[in-house]
Enzyme design. Sequence first.
Site, PDB file in Angstrom:
ATOM      1  N   TYR A 249       0.658  -0.914   0.109  1.00  0.00           N
ATOM      2  CA  TYR A 249       0.072  -0.018  -0.321  1.00  0.00           C
ATOM      3  C   TYR A 249       0.809   1.725  -0.085  1.00  0.00           C
ATOM      4  CZ  TYR A 249      -3.763   3.521   1.505  1.00  0.00           C
ATOM      5  OH  TYR A 249      -4.434   4.096   1.996  1.00  0.00           O
TER       6      TYR A 249
ATOM      7  N   ASP B  53      -2.237  -1.189  -4.271  1.00  0.00           N
ATOM      8  CA  ASP B  53      -2.515  -0.153  -4.223  1.00  0.00           C
ATOM      9  C   ASP B  53      -1.314   1.112  -4.452  1.00  0.00           C
ATOM     10  OD1 ASP B  53      -3.544   2.836  -4.724  1.00  0.00           O
ATOM     11  OD2 ASP B  53      -4.273   2.576  -2.975  1.00  0.00           O
TER      12      ASP B  53
END
Length: 251
Positions: free
Chosen positions: A105, A144
């Site tokens: 992330y 992400d």
Amino acid sequence: MKFISWNVNGLRAAMGKGFPEYFDAQGADFFCIQETKLQPEQAAFKPEGYFAYWNSAEKKGYSGTAVFAKHEPLSVRYDMGVTEHDHEGRVIALEYPNFYLVTVYTPNSQRELARLAYRMTWEDAFGDYLAALDTKKPVIVCGDLNVAHQEIDLKNPKTNVANAGFTPEERAKMTGLLGRGFVDSFRHLYPDARERYTWWSYMMNSRAKNTGWRIDYFLVSERIKEKIQSADIDDGVMGSDHCPVLLTLDI
């Protein structure tokens, strides 16, 4: 093997928005999530038949990653071993006999690019981390990455050049990472696909209008790109401001 990655934007919230049902229906070999926003002891999700690995931020209710794996890894590594970057639960790496699976992330550069300078140091450290793993065996990276790499990867590129996630600096770091021997699996199969996004703002009815960004990825080491059987974006799945991304590999 089937891999899924999804920024759930808070796992506890996602549990009431169809996440468990989607997880069960997919039956993936590996299911990686980002932005769990919880500590391991708060996790009520314990799917049967999976090994679960959690990396939580020191700051409660923030960031965090997890991996659910049907196959027990040879080893598990949390974070990058870089003190500056190892407080927010952003990286998990699982080692298997013939590959590494890394979920990430990536930090957001934030409004007015308040964290862009930090983001640049993070990108350098993460690139080095992946390159080091790649010297040992092929790497599958998902998560992400908080960047729309090309103009084709967001609805309104011209008006977003100065915004977090589409700055020249962030895009250049992504180009540099790919240049170190990694392939964007979706673009490898669909180089010209447009209007395929993985994140939509909650504002301005963005999802209904498909005013989105493609910022969630599966990257693989260049030398295993021919093992990609499918790469997809499950953009009909709700429950978060992101949707799941999928990869099938013959590995």
